[in-house]
Design a protein around this motif. Structure first.
Motif, PDB file in Angstrom:
ATOM      1  N   LEU A 126      -1.623   5.674   9.887  1.00 30.80           N
ATOM      2  CA  LEU A 126      -2.957   5.420   9.337  1.00 30.80           C
ATOM      3  C   LEU A 126      -3.945   6.505   9.755  1.00 30.80           C
ATOM      4  N   ASN A 127      -4.654   7.088   8.755  1.00 29.25           N
ATOM      5  CA  ASN A 127      -5.671   8.088   9.082  1.00 29.25           C
ATOM      6  C   ASN A 127      -7.080   7.657   8.646  1.00 29.25           C
ATOM      7  N   THR A 128      -7.174   6.614   7.782  1.00 32.00           N
ATOM      8  CA  THR A 128      -8.486   6.148   7.321  1.00 32.00           C
ATOM      9  C   THR A 128      -8.524   4.630   7.357  1.00 32.00           C
ATOM     10  N   LEU A 129      -9.471   4.080   8.098  1.00 32.19           N
ATOM     11  CA  LEU A 129      -9.656   2.629   8.165  1.00 32.19           C
ATOM     12  C   LEU A 129     -11.122   2.320   7.876  1.00 32.19           C
ATOM     13  N   VAL A 130     -11.378   1.725   6.716  1.00 33.27           N
ATOM     14  CA  VAL A 130     -12.743   1.413   6.283  1.00 33.27           C
ATOM     15  C   VAL A 130     -12.862  -0.096   6.121  1.00 33.27           C
ATOM     16  N   LEU A 131     -13.534  -0.737   7.067  1.00 35.48           N
ATOM     17  CA  LEU A 131     -13.731  -2.191   7.048  1.00 35.48           C
ATOM     18  C   LEU A 131     -15.215  -2.547   7.062  1.00 35.48           C
ATOM     19  N   GLU A 132     -16.094  -1.617   6.765  1.00 30.74           N
ATOM     20  CA  GLU A 132     -17.531  -1.857   6.858  1.00 30.74           C
ATOM     21  C   GLU A 132     -18.009  -2.883   5.826  1.00 30.74           C
ATOM     22  N   GLN A 133     -19.156  -3.512   6.143  1.00 29.88           N
ATOM     23  CA  GLN A 133     -19.807  -4.504   5.292  1.00 29.88           C
ATOM     24  C   GLN A 133     -18.897  -5.684   4.988  1.00 29.88           C
ATOM     25  N   ASN A 134     -18.363  -6.306   6.037  1.00 29.47           N
ATOM     26  CA  ASN A 134     -17.611  -7.538   5.920  1.00 29.47           C
ATOM     27  C   ASN A 134     -18.161  -8.535   6.937  1.00 29.47           C
ATOM     28  N   GLU A 135     -17.384  -9.547   7.275  1.00 32.98           N
ATOM     29  CA  GLU A 135     -17.821 -10.556   8.234  1.00 32.98           C
ATOM     30  C   GLU A 135     -16.830 -10.659   9.388  1.00 32.98           C
ATOM     31  N   LEU A 136     -16.192  -9.564   9.696  1.00 35.38           N
ATOM     32  CA  LEU A 136     -15.178  -9.551  10.748  1.00 35.38           C
ATOM     33  C   LEU A 136     -15.829  -9.724  12.113  1.00 35.38           C
ATOM     34  N   GLY A 137     -15.182 -10.507  12.972  1.00 36.96           N
ATOM     35  CA  GLY A 137     -15.738 -10.770  14.289  1.00 36.96           C
ATOM     36  C   GLY A 137     -14.768 -10.414  15.399  1.00 36.96           C
ATOM     37  N   VAL A 148      -2.099   6.932  15.928  1.00 37.01           N
ATOM     38  CA  VAL A 148      -2.317   8.277  16.454  1.00 37.01           C
ATOM     39  C   VAL A 148      -2.831   9.244  15.395  1.00 37.01           C
ATOM     40  N   GLY A 149      -2.697   8.893  14.127  1.00 37.82           N
ATOM     41  CA  GLY A 149      -3.152   9.807  13.076  1.00 37.82           C
ATOM     42  C   GLY A 149      -4.542   9.499  12.569  1.00 37.82           C
ATOM     43  N   MET A 150      -5.254   8.552  13.188  1.00 37.87           N
ATOM     44  CA  MET A 150      -6.563   8.102  12.700  1.00 37.87           C
ATOM     45  C   MET A 150      -7.577   9.245  12.707  1.00 37.87           C
ATOM     46  N   ARG A 151      -8.244   9.408  11.560  1.00 43.40           N
ATOM     47  CA  ARG A 151      -9.288  10.421  11.447  1.00 43.40           C
ATOM     48  C   ARG A 151     -10.645   9.812  11.064  1.00 43.40           C
ATOM     49  N   TYR A 152     -10.615   8.703  10.302  1.00 43.56           N
ATOM     50  CA  TYR A 152     -11.867   8.105   9.845  1.00 43.56           C
ATOM     51  C   TYR A 152     -11.839   6.611  10.175  1.00 43.56           C
ATOM     52  N   LEU A 153     -12.803   6.160  10.987  1.00 40.66           N
ATOM     53  CA  LEU A 153     -12.855   4.769  11.421  1.00 40.66           C
ATOM     54  C   LEU A 153     -14.254   4.220  11.139  1.00 40.66           C
ATOM     55  N   PHE A 154     -14.356   3.299  10.156  1.00 43.25           N
ATOM     56  CA  PHE A 154     -15.636   2.722   9.760  1.00 43.25           C
ATOM     57  C   PHE A 154     -15.562   1.197   9.915  1.00 43.25           C
ATOM     58  N   MET A 155     -16.342   0.680  10.880  1.00 38.28           N
ATOM     59  CA  MET A 155     -16.381  -0.772  11.120  1.00 38.28           C
ATOM     60  C   MET A 155     -17.816  -1.280  11.158  1.00 38.28           C
ATOM     61  N   ASN A 156     -18.755  -0.537  10.643  1.00 43.45           N
ATOM     62  CA  ASN A 156     -20.157  -0.943  10.688  1.00 43.45           C
ATOM     63  C   ASN A 156     -20.414  -2.136   9.776  1.00 43.45           C
ATOM     64  N   GLU A 173      -9.790  11.865  21.339  1.00 43.50           N
ATOM     65  CA  GLU A 173      -9.285  13.132  21.873  1.00 43.50           C
ATOM     66  C   GLU A 173      -8.304  13.811  20.928  1.00 43.50           C
ATOM     67  N   ARG A 174      -7.900  13.114  19.875  1.00 38.90           N
ATOM     68  CA  ARG A 174      -6.988  13.742  18.920  1.00 38.90           C
ATOM     69  C   ARG A 174      -7.785  14.344  17.766  1.00 38.90           C
ATOM     70  N   GLU A 175      -7.741  13.713  16.576  1.00 35.39           N
ATOM     71  CA  GLU A 175      -8.373  14.327  15.416  1.00 35.39           C
ATOM     72  C   GLU A 175      -9.366  13.385  14.733  1.00 35.39           C
ATOM     73  N   LEU A 176      -9.909  12.412  15.465  1.00 36.24           N
ATOM     74  CA  LEU A 176     -10.855  11.482  14.858  1.00 36.24           C
ATOM     75  C   LEU A 176     -12.100  12.236  14.387  1.00 36.24           C
ATOM     76  N   THR A 177     -12.427  12.069  13.104  1.00 37.23           N
ATOM     77  CA  THR A 177     -13.550  12.791  12.499  1.00 37.23           C
ATOM     78  C   THR A 177     -14.793  11.924  12.401  1.00 37.23           C
ATOM     79  N   GLY A 197     -14.409  14.187  21.871  1.00 33.87           N
ATOM     80  CA  GLY A 197     -14.019  14.211  20.455  1.00 33.87           C
ATOM     81  C   GLY A 197     -14.307  15.556  19.817  1.00 33.87           C
ATOM     82  N   SER A 198     -13.433  16.500  20.041  1.00 33.08           N
ATOM     83  CA  SER A 198     -13.647  17.854  19.518  1.00 33.08           C
ATOM     84  C   SER A 198     -13.642  17.903  17.998  1.00 33.08           C
ATOM     85  N   SER A 199     -13.075  16.867  17.349  1.00 35.14           N
ATOM     86  CA  SER A 199     -13.017  16.848  15.890  1.00 35.14           C
ATOM     87  C   SER A 199     -14.072  15.936  15.266  1.00 35.14           C
TER      88      SER A 199
END
Length: 995
Positions: A126-137, A148-156, A173-177, A197-199
């Motif tokens: 997985l490199n992109t996880l977009v869960l924003e604008q939900n009701e997750l708790g 380990v391949g995650m680059r985009y993480l959106f949980m707002n 520390e890997r390639e999270l953008t 987070g150098s990336s």
């Protein structure tokens, strides 16, 4: 030798065959695992409004399912799950962890609940996880670090809580953008390991409960472009390391407790475009070298303790170097000095200039007219003097002009009338003089006009007071205005606040004032108004504050004030009123009224201390001459005789007419069956626009030029004739701008000799609210209703029902309020229709809703909108309509029908919204509405956070009204008068901020 080679070939063939079989078998197993995981997800989604998952079944392969993408190298293995903005309601099952080839998950802007499954750890690709604008708790799963391949993480925009897990450092520390977890309930300090987070390009942690200082280590993120830490509890200074981020484009630190001076080294971040430092405790001067930020588009330092240097506001000149500047906000600080003329050199791209609530002196520089791109100019609450420049009328794009709270003199420039887009003009608390220019009447979009506390004279121009756009404030109090209040005041039908106090206005109170049906606050005190209080004001039941004191009004206090249930204060003191003081309504509480210095008043409650009213002396009648008594008796006899003759005549005539003759026919001329048949092209199916239980509705053209809707009753249907009678009787007694307008009625026979009955209405060009909220498959291209439209429709419907409940001769219960019975005309004004289930209630309009009972039992309605007590055999009441309105209101703003499959086993739309009240109602808002108001998503770097907060506050209040109206017990529900008042108040706040 040949035998050996043959043997080797056989071995290789067997091996190859076995390998291919194993690969095929493994691929088959993977396909079935992926299909099963997707079906598990579908089973956990119990609402899919868009229907994209309806084709997720055995009839087609899963790699053809909407929202699913599969690998080309590994046939059938799912690589992406894209279902954003689909109005999905449900949870994310742990089975998703079996989709081990997944590279992207995008489930943003749905209504998914529960926790983020810990099984996500298996998604190592997985490199992109977009869960924003939900009701997750729950907490952010620490084992996401396995991806380990995650680059985009959106949980707002969820309900995540706890601290940011330290294990996520391995992702950083890997390639999270992009690491976006704003708008949650996270606590603790900002982890310093984020600096590794150098990336990282995007880091958004805003609107949480983070504390402590901003880690200096964040300055090590060499590629960082977006840094959002707003609305937390961060303290101390901005670390100097942040200023060295030359790639930084967006910096938002609003709403913290940061202090110290604005760093001189801040311009080292040469790429900055948007800089938000407002609502902190910064002190000292604004660095002049901020003008070196050539790419700057937005700079907001409002609500701090900043001061001007020795050269006053000359630092503003530095911003002439910022050729793309759009917004400059230094309001609510401690700046002194004069506005430099050099602002004329600013770019024409500047849209907002806010210097309000400082200590600025001097004049408004005439050069300001050169900023022709300006949309908002706020110089209020300073010590600015001089006159308003005549050239201000050249700012054709101006929508907001705030100059209040200064020492500005001279006249109001007539050139302001040239600003056709002007929405708000606030000039109060100055020293302006002269007339109110009639040219202000050219500002056809003006919502707010406040000119109070000046030295204005002359009359109120009818062009200004007649502006129909004025819907929030019209305030000219404490001036020297003269003459009568123009009759055109009635054109402000949507106005909420009118203040004319402390002038020298004369004449009578115009009866046209009653057309201001949305008025809540009316202050006409301290003038020379005379005559009686007009009877027509009885329709202004939304009034909350009325002050008519210190005038020359005469006559009696109108008894209709007793029925103003939301009226909180009535001041009639210092007039010449006479007669008996009412005793009911707000007159029962001395704290709600003031009637002092009206010498001829009597009666009322004993606490008022007024003399008792004199009883009429009936003995005088007995002392009249016998001749007068004889004449009276004779006249009375002939009157009674005439009445008897009329009654006999009409009874005979009624026996000669068919039994279907209706009272409504006395008011509306009947139309023939042939004429209606011709108008609807012989009731062609192509003209059919609606169908109900008691008949069909056709579009037609009557008399060649009038578009009509013809409701033809199906008299073979049980109850249709009764429905026809009920609707005729109801429409005969009512008239309101938000009720459908009946043109005529047809009671005849068709060409085959069969009885025919129809009602003819004005055609509503925009169909029903049902079509807009839940379009059919062939209507999916219809535009969506925005927040302002939905609020306006809600107020229209509330006005109609409130009128039926409290302002008809007999209380009327609609009985079937739902979206399909709300029609929209060409201006999107809502009109309630279909009175087939209407009931007349016993009791006067003065009775409480609980005292009004239907004239017949067994009230019917539509499932989902019918009050719960009706299902238990309860007597129908006005509160039943209130319940239906509450459900309708919740449906309008959530986009969810009360009959949705998710609402079962006692779980209702009311309970669904009520549960969400304690958290974030934005999560259950209609996604199409949210995306329309904020296409990039709330929390995006281009969104004004203050507007987002106001947006949510308005939504919360609307939902609260819907919940209070749809309470299970009738006596717990808000009445329609109160509901209407509350909705109008929301509209006032909504328009006040120009949303």
């Amino acid at each position: 030798m040949n035998l050996v080679l043959a043997f080797i070939s056989l071995i290789l063939f067997i091996h190859q065959t076995h390998s291919n079989t194993c690969i095929a078998y493994a691929s088959y197993l993977g396909n079935e695992t992926d299909r099963a995981a997707l079906l598990a997800f579908k089973n956990k989604v119990f609402k899919d409004i868009q229907g994209n998952m309806s084709s997720w079944n055995e009839s087609i392969s899963h790699y053809n399912w909407p929202g699913v993408s599969c690998s080309h190298r590994h046939a059938g293995r799912v690589t992406a799950l894209d279902l954003p903005r689909q109005k999905l309601v449900g949870t994310i099952p742990p089975d998703i962890g079996n989709l081990t080839f997944l590279r992207r998950i995008n489930l943003m802007a749905n209504q998914l609940r529960g926790h983020i499954p810990k099984e996500f750890r298996r998604l190592f690709r997985l490199n992109t996880l977009v869960l924003e604008q939900n009701e997750l708790g729950g907490e952010i799963p620490w084992n996401l670090s396995s991806c380990v391949g995650m680059r985009y993480l959106f949980m707002n925009y969820n309900r995540l809580s706890g601290r940011i897990p330290n294990e996520l450092r391995y992702l950083v520390e890997r390639e999270l953008t992009a690491f976006v977890v704003s708008q949650n309930d996270l606590t603790g300090e900002i982890p310093i390991w984020l600096g590794n987070g150098s990336s990282l390009i995007q880091l958004e942690l805003g609107d949480n409960h983070l504390r402590g200082q901003i880690p200096a280590e964040l300055g090590s993120i060499s590629k960082l472009e977006f840094l959002e830490l707003d609305s937390n509890n961060l303290t101390r200074r901005i670390p100097s390391s942040i200023h060295n981020l030359t790639t930084l484009v967006y910096l938002d630190l609003v709403g913290n407790n940061l202090h110290g001076q604005v760093p001189q080294s801040l311009p080292n971040a040469t790429g900055l475009e948007d800089l938000f430092l407002s609502s902190n405790s910064f002190t000292g001067n604004v660095p002049v070298n901020l003008g070196n930020l050539r790419n700057l588009k937005i700079i907001s330092f409002a609500e701090n303790q900043l001061q001007a240097g020795p050269d006053g506001l000359s630092f503003l000149t530095a911003f002439t170097n910022c050729t793309e500047l759009k917004l400059l906000d230094f309001g609510h600080n401690k700046f002194t000095g004069e506005i430099p003329a050099s602002i004329a050199n600013w770019t024409n791209t500047l849209q907002t200039l806010s210097l309000g609530s400082n200590q600025i002196t001097g004049n408004i520089p005439p050069e300001i007219e050169k900023l022709n791109g300006l949309q908002e100019l706020e110089l209020c609450n300073n010590s600015i003097s001089g006159e308003i420049p005549l050239g201000i009328g050249k700012l054709k794009n101006l929508t907001i002009l705030y100059l209040w709270g200064n020492k500005i003199s001279g006249t109001i420039p007539s050139s302001l009338g040239n600003i056709s887009h002007l929405l708000e003009l606030r000039l109060q608390h100055n020293q302006l003089e002269g007339d109110i220019p009639p040219s202000l009447g050219w500002c056809r979009q003006l919502l707010v006009l406040i000119l109070s506390d000046n030295n204005l004279n002359g009359t109120i121009p009818k062009e200004v007071v007649g502006l129909s756009s004025l819907s929030v404030f019209f305030d000219v109090a404490r001036n020297f205005l003269t003459g009568p209040l123009p009759l055109e005041v009635g054109n402000m039908s949507q106005i909420v606040y009118v203040d004319l106090s402390d002038n020298t206005l004369t004449g009578e109170i115009p009866s046209t004032l009653s057309q201001c049906i949305m008025l809540q606050n009316l202050n006409m005190s301290g003038n020379i108004f005379e005559g009686s209080i007009p009877p027509s004001l009885r329709t202004m039941i939304g009034l909350q504050y009325v002050d008519l004191s210190r005038n020359r009004l005469s006559g009696q206090i109108p008894i209709y004030f007793e029925n103003f249930t939301v009226l909180e204060w009535l001041n009639l003191s210092f007039n010449s009123l006479e007669g008996e003081v009412p005793r009911e309504g707000l007159f029962r509480d001395m704290k709600c009224i003031s009637i002092t210095e009206n010498k001829d008043l009597c009666g009322g409650i004993k606490e008022l201390g007024l003399p008792a009213c004199k009883v009429r002396n009936t003995k005088k009648w007995r002392k009249l001459p016998k001749l007068k008594a004889s004449i009276a008796v004779t006249v009375s006899f002939f009157i009674v005789l005439a009445c008897l003759i009329v009654v006999v005549y009409w009874r005979r005539k009624s026996t000669m007419r068919p039994s279907t003759a209706l009272p409504i026919e006395e008011r509306f001329q009947k139309v023939s069956y042939a004429k209606l048949r011709q108008a609807t092209d012989e009731f062609s199916p192509s003209h059919l626009i609606g169908q109900g239980s008691h008949g069909s509705v056709y579009r037609g053209m009557l008399d060649g030029n009038r578009s009509v809707a013809v409701k033809v009753l199906n008299l073979r249907q049980k109850g249709a004739f009764k429905s026809f009678l009920a609707e005729c009787e109801a429409l005969r007694n009512i008239r309101h701008r938000n009720l459908v307008n009946i043109i005529t009625v047809c009671s005849s026979i068709d060409f085959t000799g069969v009885e025919f009955k129809a009602l003819v209405y004005d055609l509503m060009q925009n169909g029903s609210l049902e079509q807009w909220l839940h379009p059919s498959e062939n209507q999916l291209d219809m535009p969506k209703l925005n927040l302002r439209q939905r609020l306006g429709i809600a107020i229209d419907v509330a006005s109609a029902i409130e009128y039926l409940h409290h302002h008809c001769h007999t209380n009327i219960l609609h009985g079937d309020l739902k979206p399909s019975n709300v029609l929209l005309d060409h201006d999107m004004v809502a009109r309630v229709c279909d009175f087939g289930l209407a009931r007349f209630l016993h009791g006067s309009p003065n009775l409480d809703a609980s005292q009004c009972q239907a004239s017949s039992s067994g009230l019917k309605g539509t499932i989902g909108y019918v009050a719960p007590e009706y299902g238990l055999g309860g007597t129908s009441s006005l509160q039943g309509d209130v319940y239906s309105f509450g459900i309708l209101l919740l449906e309008m703003f959530t986009g969810m029908k009360p009959t949705d499959v998710m609402f079962e086993d006692g779980w209702t739309l009311h309970e669904f919204v009520k549960t969400a009240q304690s958290k974030s109602l934005l999560k259950i808002l209609d996604p199409s509405l949210l995306s329309m108001e904020y296409p990039a998503g709330i929390g995006n770097d281009q969104i004004n956070d203050a507007n987002a907060v106001r947006f949510e506050e308005n939504v919360v209040e609307i939902m609260r009204i819907g919940v209070l109206c749809s309470m299970k017990l009738p006596n717990e529900r808000m009445d329609m008068t109160n509901a209407l008042s509350k909705l109008v108040a929301v509209k006032e706040k909504f328009l006040k901020h120009g949303m």
